[in-house]
Design a protein around this motif. Structure first.
Motif, PDB file in Angstrom:
ATOM      1  N   ASP A 291       1.022  -1.335  -0.025  1.00  0.00           N
ATOM      2  CA  ASP A 291       0.203  -0.206  -0.172  1.00  0.00           C
ATOM      3  C   ASP A 291       1.164   1.246  -0.086  1.00  0.00           C
ATOM      4  OD1 ASP A 291      -2.536  -0.923  -0.012  1.00  0.00           O
ATOM      5  OD2 ASP A 291      -2.783  -1.805   2.524  1.00  0.00           O
ATOM      6  N   TYR A 292       2.699   1.334  -0.506  1.00  0.00           N
ATOM      7  CA  TYR A 292       2.249   2.458  -0.078  1.00  0.00           C
ATOM      8  C   TYR A 292       3.300   2.164  -1.677  1.00  0.00           C
ATOM      9  CZ  TYR A 292       3.580   2.363   4.472  1.00  0.00           C
ATOM     10  OH  TYR A 292       3.486   2.647   5.236  1.00  0.00           O
TER      11      TYR A 292
ATOM     12  N   GLU B  49       5.853   6.512   0.839  1.00  0.00           N
ATOM     13  CA  GLU B  49       5.086   6.941   2.019  1.00  0.00           C
ATOM     14  C   GLU B  49       3.601   6.041   0.833  1.00  0.00           C
ATOM     15  OE1 GLU B  49       5.275  12.077   1.198  1.00  0.00           O
ATOM     16  OE2 GLU B  49       4.699  11.303  -0.516  1.00  0.00           O
ATOM     17  N   PRO B  50       2.601   5.873   2.062  1.00  0.00           N
ATOM     18  CA  PRO B  50       1.646   5.194   1.693  1.00  0.00           C
ATOM     19  C   PRO B  50       0.498   5.916   0.944  1.00  0.00           C
ATOM     20  CG  PRO B  50       1.580   5.485   4.649  1.00  0.00           C
ATOM     21  CD  PRO B  50       2.621   6.268   3.249  1.00  0.00           C
ATOM     22  N   THR B  51       0.630   5.306  -0.152  1.00  0.00           N
ATOM     23  CA  THR B  51      -0.723   5.359  -1.547  1.00  0.00           C
ATOM     24  C   THR B  51      -1.195   6.703  -0.929  1.00  0.00           C
ATOM     25  OG1 THR B  51      -0.352   3.389  -2.481  1.00  0.00           O
ATOM     26  CG2 THR B  51      -2.051   4.116  -3.573  1.00  0.00           C
TER      27      THR B  51
ATOM     28  N   THR C  40      -0.632   9.865   0.533  1.00  0.00           N
ATOM     29  CA  THR C  40      -0.437  10.718   0.854  1.00  0.00           C
ATOM     30  C   THR C  40      -0.222  12.337  -0.041  1.00  0.00           C
ATOM     31  OG1 THR C  40       0.339   9.078   1.984  1.00  0.00           O
ATOM     32  CG2 THR C  40       1.488  11.610   3.131  1.00  0.00           C
TER      33      THR C  40
ATOM     34  N   THR D  63       1.683   8.899   9.214  1.00  0.00           N
ATOM     35  CA  THR D  63       2.660   8.413   8.198  1.00  0.00           C
ATOM     36  C   THR D  63       4.256   8.877   8.521  1.00  0.00           C
ATOM     37  OG1 THR D  63       3.152   6.835   6.038  1.00  0.00           O
ATOM     38  CG2 THR D  63       2.162   9.274   6.290  1.00  0.00           C
TER      39      THR D  63
END
Length: 130
Positions: A29-30, A103-105, A107, A49
């Motif tokens: 999920d990044y 980064e998390p998708t 962000t 995050t």
């Protein structure tokens, strides 16, 4: 996303925009994002995050506002640094740099809290790599 290797030097050569990250690939999920940067970004924080930086070329400075005061970390080419969740920070590259970030998708590049966004900063969740 592609199932072929992506040469980062070619990916970086495919765009000119500063402070406008491109999503190279995804890991779970990044997003794995690359960006060309020069000058100052904006003071901002990601409340939930961490933010990981790897300097591919050039030199990146990251100013941090922490409980003990402000400090700046200097990242030369090849260096990595993680800004902890909730920490106000402002990246800047006086002479320009190329960076990679995890980064998390979804962000936003300007975080959850930020100063006024200058015209040269792209407030985005990343752009597809062309």
């Amino acid at each position: 996303m592609t199932n072929h290797p992506i040469p980062l030097h070619q990916a970086l050569a495919s765009f000119d925009a500063l402070w406008s990250p491109r999503i190279v690939t995804r890991v779970n999920d990044y997003d794995v994002r690359i960006a060309k940067v020069q000058g100052e970004h904006v003071w901002h924080a990601h409340d939930d995050t961490d933010e990981f930086f790897l300097v591919l070329d050039g030199e990146l400075h990251i100013s941090l506002r922490e409980p003990g005061g402000e400090r700046t970390v200097l990242l030369p080419q090849g260096a990595v640094f993680t800004v902890p969740a909730g920490t106000e920070h402002k990246p800047y590259a006086p002479s320009g740099a190329a960076i990679l970030m995890f980064e998390p998708t979804g962000t936003p590049t300007v975080g959850d809290r930020h100063d006024e966004i200058p015209d040269h900063v792209d407030a985005t969740t990343g752009h597809p790599l062309d």
